[in-house]
Structure formats: C-alpha cells, structure tokens
Design a protein around this motif. Structure first.
Motif, PDB file in Angstrom:
ATOM      1  N   TYR A 179      29.588  57.260  13.439  1.00 27.37           N
ATOM      2  CA  TYR A 179      28.665  57.693  14.551  1.00 27.37           C
ATOM      3  C   TYR A 179      28.082  56.188  15.198  1.00 27.37           C
ATOM      4  O   TYR A 179      27.217  56.253  16.055  1.00 27.37           O
ATOM      5  CB  TYR A 179      27.543  58.487  14.150  1.00 27.37           C
ATOM      6  N   VAL A 220      23.024  55.172   7.993  1.00 30.21           N
ATOM      7  CA  VAL A 220      21.594  55.269   7.673  1.00 30.21           C
ATOM      8  C   VAL A 220      21.156  55.003   6.392  1.00 30.21           C
ATOM      9  O   VAL A 220      22.233  54.870   5.552  1.00 30.21           O
ATOM     10  CB  VAL A 220      21.478  56.558   8.567  1.00 30.21           C
ATOM     11  N   CYS A 247      17.845  58.709   7.916  1.00 31.64           N
ATOM     12  CA  CYS A 247      18.224  60.091   8.413  1.00 31.64           C
ATOM     13  C   CYS A 247      16.985  61.115   8.255  1.00 31.64           C
ATOM     14  O   CYS A 247      16.668  61.256   7.027  1.00 31.64           O
ATOM     15  CB  CYS A 247      19.463  60.577   7.741  1.00 31.64           C
ATOM     16  N   PRO A 248      16.783  61.718   9.472  1.00 32.50           N
ATOM     17  CA  PRO A 248      15.565  62.569   9.372  1.00 32.50           C
ATOM     18  C   PRO A 248      15.827  63.978   8.391  1.00 32.50           C
ATOM     19  O   PRO A 248      15.179  64.180   7.507  1.00 32.50           O
ATOM     20  CB  PRO A 248      15.547  63.229  10.704  1.00 32.50           C
ATOM     21  N   MET A 249      17.097  64.277   8.337  1.00 34.54           N
ATOM     22  CA  MET A 249      17.978  65.329   7.353  1.00 34.54           C
ATOM     23  C   MET A 249      17.557  64.908   5.890  1.00 34.54           C
ATOM     24  O   MET A 249      17.076  65.609   5.032  1.00 34.54           O
ATOM     25  CB  MET A 249      19.092  65.995   7.644  1.00 34.54           C
ATOM     26  N   ASN A 290      23.873  63.268   2.185  1.00 37.02           N
ATOM     27  CA  ASN A 290      22.594  63.221   3.082  1.00 37.02           C
ATOM     28  C   ASN A 290      21.427  63.384   2.457  1.00 37.02           C
ATOM     29  O   ASN A 290      20.701  64.069   3.069  1.00 37.02           O
ATOM     30  CB  ASN A 290      22.952  63.716   4.311  1.00 37.02           C
ATOM     31  N   CYS A 324      20.389  69.186  10.393  1.00 39.13           N
ATOM     32  CA  CYS A 324      20.324  67.714  11.105  1.00 39.13           C
ATOM     33  C   CYS A 324      20.090  68.099  12.621  1.00 39.13           C
ATOM     34  O   CYS A 324      20.547  68.976  13.093  1.00 39.13           O
ATOM     35  CB  CYS A 324      21.817  67.392  10.946  1.00 39.13           C
ATOM     36  N   TYR A 325      19.136  67.325  13.135  1.00 43.89           N
ATOM     37  CA  TYR A 325      18.719  67.644  14.515  1.00 43.89           C
ATOM     38  C   TYR A 325      19.665  67.505  15.650  1.00 43.89           C
ATOM     39  O   TYR A 325      19.875  67.979  16.689  1.00 43.89           O
ATOM     40  CB  TYR A 325      17.366  66.905  14.854  1.00 43.89           C
ATOM     41  N   VAL A 326      20.635  66.636  15.200  1.00 46.30           N
ATOM     42  CA  VAL A 326      21.789  66.535  16.224  1.00 46.30           C
ATOM     43  C   VAL A 326      22.788  67.653  16.360  1.00 46.30           C
ATOM     44  O   VAL A 326      23.164  68.043  17.199  1.00 46.30           O
ATOM     45  CB  VAL A 326      22.674  65.164  16.013  1.00 46.30           C
ATOM     46  N   HIS A 327      23.254  68.134  15.247  1.00 50.66           N
ATOM     47  CA  HIS A 327      24.204  69.075  15.349  1.00 50.66           C
ATOM     48  C   HIS A 327      23.402  70.501  15.437  1.00 50.66           C
ATOM     49  O   HIS A 327      24.010  71.516  15.897  1.00 50.66           O
ATOM     50  CB  HIS A 327      24.813  69.164  13.873  1.00 50.66           C
ATOM     51  N   GLU A 348      27.552  70.906   9.809  1.00 49.60           N
ATOM     52  CA  GLU A 348      26.169  70.838   9.902  1.00 49.60           C
ATOM     53  C   GLU A 348      25.741  71.517  11.162  1.00 49.60           C
ATOM     54  O   GLU A 348      24.488  71.762  11.364  1.00 49.60           O
ATOM     55  CB  GLU A 348      25.681  69.379  10.168  1.00 49.60           C
ATOM     56  N   CYS A 377      22.837  60.816  17.618  1.00 53.25           N
ATOM     57  CA  CYS A 377      22.075  60.345  16.587  1.00 53.25           C
ATOM     58  C   CYS A 377      21.258  59.061  16.671  1.00 53.25           C
ATOM     59  O   CYS A 377      21.779  58.083  16.781  1.00 53.25           O
ATOM     60  CB  CYS A 377      22.728  60.444  15.189  1.00 53.25           C
ATOM     61  N   MET A 416      21.415  56.289  14.004  1.00 53.25           N
ATOM     62  CA  MET A 416      22.623  55.689  13.990  1.00 53.25           C
ATOM     63  C   MET A 416      22.799  54.688  14.861  1.00 53.25           C
ATOM     64  O   MET A 416      23.144  53.406  14.704  1.00 53.25           O
ATOM     65  CB  MET A 416      23.738  56.788  14.001  1.00 53.25           C
TER      66      MET A 416
HETATM   67  S1  SF4 Z   1      23.705  62.806  12.524  1.00 48.58           S
HETATM   68 FE1  SF4 Z   1      22.095  64.320  11.546  1.00 48.58          FE
HETATM   69  S2  SF4 Z   1      22.491  63.986   9.415  1.00 48.58           S
HETATM   70 FE2  SF4 Z   1      23.758  62.202  10.530  1.00 48.58          FE
HETATM   71  S3  SF4 Z   1      22.331  60.588  10.190  1.00 48.58           S
HETATM   72 FE3  SF4 Z   1      21.983  61.669  11.998  1.00 48.58          FE
HETATM   73  S4  SF4 Z   1      20.397  62.838  11.775  1.00 48.58           S
HETATM   74 FE4  SF4 Z   1      21.214  62.438   9.731  1.00 48.58          FE
END
Ligand code: SF4
Length: 306
Positions: A26, A61, A86-88, A114, A173-176, A201, A261, A264
């Motif tokens: 990423y 991350v 990573c927020p998750m 993660n 995961c906020y991105v997925h 995710e 993300c 990232m």
């Molecule tokens: S893509 Fe999602 S799980 Fe991966 S580092 Fe970013 S927030 Fe965390």
C-alpha cells in the motif's frame, strides 16, 4: 532534489549501511520502486525474519514494524514516520483480549497480525489475511476468539465449522469499509468479463460479489495466473499501482479510486532518506511482550504454508 536523484541516494546509502528497505503493497509507487522487498503482511514478516542486514527501514504501519522488530531482536528497525499507525490495530487493546479469555477459557485466541504486539502477546497464534482460514482450521480448539477485524472473522466463519467469536465486535479497517456492493455491481455491469478480487477486510456484502477473496500478494498471483484480462480490485489503491506496473498488459479497475490508507501514505522518500541517515525513529518492543508475541508469530509460520 527530484525523485530519481533521491531514490539513487537512498539505494546507495542503504548499500553502504547494510540496510534493507521493506515496503508494504500500500506504499506510494516511488517507495515501492526502491524497496528491497515489497509484499503483504505475511510476506514482510517472513522476509524480515530471513534478513542478514543490520538495519531495517520499514515502510509500513506500526504493527508491521513491530513484527519486524520482534522477529529480529539483535537488529535495528526504524520506521520513517512514527505516526504511521493502523487505526484497526488500536481497536484491540491487550486488556480486551484478556477479558475475552476469562469469559471463554476453552477458546483459542487467533489474532490478525494487524494488532499491536502487546495484544498479540495474548494470542495462541497470529494470522494474516492470506492464511487466516488455514491457521484457524489447524487448531484443536472448537471455539476461536478472533480479532480485531470482524470482516476477516466473517470470512473465516464461511470456511470453518468452528465457532468464531469476533473481538471486539465491530473491529474494522476504515479503508476497506469504504467499498460498497452497489459500486462494485455497477463496475461489474461496465466490465462483465472482469474477475472481481476482494480483500477479506471488506464488508460481507462486498465479499459475496468476489470471484476470489484474497490478500494483496494473492491478488498479484491471481492476476499473473488468470486467463482474464480485466480485474476489479477491492483493496487499497497502492496495490493497483503495483499491478499496473508489473502487469502492464492487463487492465485493473479500482473498486474505489480514492480507497486510500492515509497512515500508509505518511511515508515519503525524503522521510526514508532521513531515517536511513539518522537510524531513527527506532521501533522497540519490550522483551517480555516481544517473546510472547514472537511465539504466536512463529506458531503461525509453523501451521501456514500460505
Ligand atoms: S489499510 Fe486498513 S488495516 Fe491496513 S494499515 Fe490502513 S487502516 Fe490499517
């Protein structure tokens, strides 16, 4: 200084310092191109355990850099931007795992990598999106506490007879989360011959539209081996950059062009250069936590061929 000049300086300095640059799929395209190793969480963890370099610069991350640090006790691991968190991973503190273990004493604890090392130290075994089903099915226990991603937990549940209890209930995961089934259905209408590759995710409604549910490295492998020419890709946009670069004769359609993300993307070439010069910020995991988290990671390597 331009990107080309900076990239050359980084490669030269890394060589002089016997340093390896590891980057997640990423990362920004220019970072992907200077990486000694580019991969998903499982690949990066495996690779970091095999390196004979003294210094590891980790463009990923926090939890990934922690994995590299705990698998390489004698080496220095630096992360170019400490804010790449990573927020998750932060959704599952160690105390939440401890509480769940008390409530389910017969369950095994399987934690997605993660997760911060402190929580991972509470796990029987870790897993990645590439090997989660394999890891869970290899365990003797019938009840599994699984965290922190509830969507990956759902994916595992579709592929096992075991009881899967997500911890916390709604880890994500906020991105997925940004991928929607409706958007993907519209893309399937526009590109009816495209294979749909979805990261686990993503929400269950999105996973149900997938031809293949896979980690980022598995997506790359599938695109290399598939007879299809077009692919709808439901994961962070950095992987689409890699696919376009490595397979220029195939068409990759992002499920969402701004599925980015932000954490990232905090790493830049300039920060990598400074991290190499200064050999900081250093990622450190306290030894008692590192020993237990390492045992859970090594158990994953034992049960996973993925
Ligand atoms: S893509 Fe999602 S799980 Fe991966 S580092 Fe970013 S927030 Fe965390």
């Amino acid at each position: 200084m331009g990107k080309k000049e900076l990239s050359e300086k980084i490669s030269k300095l890394a060589g002089e310092k016997n340093a390896a640059i590891l980057a997640h799929n990423y990362q920004r395209p220019e970072i992907q191109q200077i990486a000694d190793y580019l991969g998903d969480s499982l690949g990066l963890a495996r690779q970091s355990s095999k390196l004979d370099t003294e210094l590891i610069v980790f463009a990923g991350v926090d939890f990934m850099a922690e994995t590299a640090a705990l698998l390489n006790p004698g080496k220095k691991v630096v992360i170019p931007d400490l804010e790449a968190q990573c927020p998750m991973a932060s959704q599952l503190p160690a105390k939440t795992v401890q509480k769940a273990k008390k409530e389910h004493p017969d369950a095994a604890v399987v934690l997605y990598v993660n997760t911060l090392a402190e929580a991972r130290a509470e796990a029987n075994v870790t897993c990645t999106s590439a090997n989660s089903v394999q890891v869970v099915n290899a365990l003797a226990e019938d009840v599994i506490l699984f965290g922190p991603d509830s969507n990956l937990a759902w994916h595992v549940k579709q592929n096992t007879d075991k009881e899967i209890i997500p911890i916390p209930k709604n880890g994500h995961c906020y991105v997925h989360k940004m991928f929607s089934a409706t958007d993907i259905e519209l893309l399937i209408e526009d590109f009816p011959k495209a294979e749909v590759l979805v990261h686990p995710e993503s929400d269950p409604e999105v996973q149900k539209l997938a031809d293949y549910i896979c980690s980022t490295s598995q997506m790359l492998r599938r695109a290399q081996e598939s007879p299809a020419d077009e692919f709808i890709i439901a994961t962070e946009i950095g992987l689409v950059h890699r696919l376009n670069r490595e397979l220029p004769n195939r068409k990759f359609i992002p499920a969402l062009s701004d599925g980015i993300c932000q954490q990232m993307k905090l790493h830049t070439l300039d920060k990598i250069y400074r991290a190499l010069i200064n050999e900081e910020p250093v990622v450190e995991v306290p030894s008692d936590i590192a020993d237990r988290a390492r045992a859970a990671t090594e158990r994953m390597f034992e049960v996973s061929k993925g």
